[in-house]
Design an enzyme around this catalytic site. Structure first.
Site, mmCIF file in Angstrom:
data_model
loop_
_atom_site.group_PDB
_atom_site.id
_atom_site.type_symbol
_atom_site.label_atom_id
_atom_site.label_comp_id
_atom_site.label_asym_id
_atom_site.label_seq_id
_atom_site.Cartn_x
_atom_site.Cartn_y
_atom_site.Cartn_z
ATOM 1 N N GLU A 195 0.740 -1.120 0.080
ATOM 2 C CA GLU A 195 0.111 -0.082 -0.017
ATOM 3 C C GLU A 195 0.850 1.526 0.036
ATOM 4 O OE1 GLU A 195 -3.477 1.697 2.763
ATOM 5 O OE2 GLU A 195 -3.485 -0.359 2.401
ATOM 6 N N GLU A 227 -3.266 10.543 2.619
ATOM 7 C CA GLU A 227 -4.671 10.696 3.531
ATOM 8 C C GLU A 227 -4.389 12.134 3.970
ATOM 9 O OE1 GLU A 227 -4.657 6.255 5.296
ATOM 10 O OE2 GLU A 227 -3.256 7.573 6.133
ATOM 11 N N ASP A 236 0.019 5.479 0.627
ATOM 12 C CA ASP A 236 -1.008 6.106 0.923
ATOM 13 C C ASP A 236 -0.615 7.805 0.891
ATOM 14 O OD1 ASP A 236 -2.377 3.851 1.594
ATOM 15 O OD2 ASP A 236 -1.579 3.960 3.591
#
Length: 234
Positions: free
Chosen positions: A43, A47, A45
């Protein structure tokens, strides 16, 4: 979720955040393969976290590789603009050389692919996602400032997105649009031009990290008695 999965690439989205009191609201633009590798996923990210006490938004970046979810590699930044009034570009460059997080084309973080971090470096094909969700349990000091739904609805806007990368052929499970090769490759996201930051990009990276970063997992000795190995790498 993107229709294709990618071995690597450049991924960018122009987004505008919800206005008003948004504590606990999380808007994410990220890459993941948890749908295919639920116990061993990768993953990357970006955010954006609604701030618990002010109307500011916080940018958080993170990576996981080969299911390394027990070790969070978060870094957090205060933005130098109001992300609720206009659209801004949030981008990820991911290839065999490094991962670069950018905001309006200004690098905020670089993760270099080397032997120290190779075991947790995202390496399996991933899809791109955009989401908005309730992150009260972790985004606001363990739920201290949860989402207050009297301020709903919380509306995030996506103006445009750009994806340029090496597409996985779903039938044969191999790369169909490009090949990983040497630095002389003409590949648009894995060739020499994308192997390292330019001097201008390095200046931008130093500015964002020096002026706007307020948290790095590599400095969190309360969380980690022994820091992850890349934190001590020269």
């Amino acid at each position: 979720m993107s229709k294709n999965k990618y071995h690597y690439g450049f991924f960018s989205a122009a987004m505008k955040m919800p206005a008003g009191f948004t504590s606990g609201v999380v808007v994410a633009f990220y890459l993941s393969n948890a749908d295919v590798f639920p116990h061993n996923h990768d993953e990357i990210d970006i955010e954006l976290l609604g701030h618990e006490r002010r109307k500011d938004w916080v940018l958080q970046t993170n990576i996981y590789g080969n299911g390394s979810v027990k070790t969070g590699r978060e870094e957090k930044f205060y933005l130098w603009f109001d992300p609720t009034t206009s659209f801004h570009e949030y981008s990820i460059l991911w290839n065999n050389h490094h991962i670069v997080f950018l905001v309006d084309n200004v690098p905020v973080r670089e993760v270099i692919h080397n032997t120290v971090i190779s075991s947790v470096y995202p390496s399996k094909p991933m899809s791109a996602y955009t989401t908005i969700w309730d992150g009260s349990e972790w985004a606001t000091k363990g739920g201290k400032y949860p989402v207050d739904y009297k301020y709903a609805p919380f509306v995030a806007s996506l103006q445009s997105s750009e994806v340029e990368g090496c597409i996985l052929n779903q039938k044969s499970n191999v790369a169909s649009s490009c090949t990983r090769s040497s630095l002389s490759s003409l590949d648009p996201v894995d060739g020499e031009e994308f192997a390292k930051l330019s001097s201008q990009q390095i200046t931008g990276l130093q500015w964002t990290r020096g002026k706007h970063m307020f948290y790095s997992y590599c400095k969190d000795t309360a969380r980690y008695k022994v820091l992850p190995p890349e934190c001590n790498a020269k």
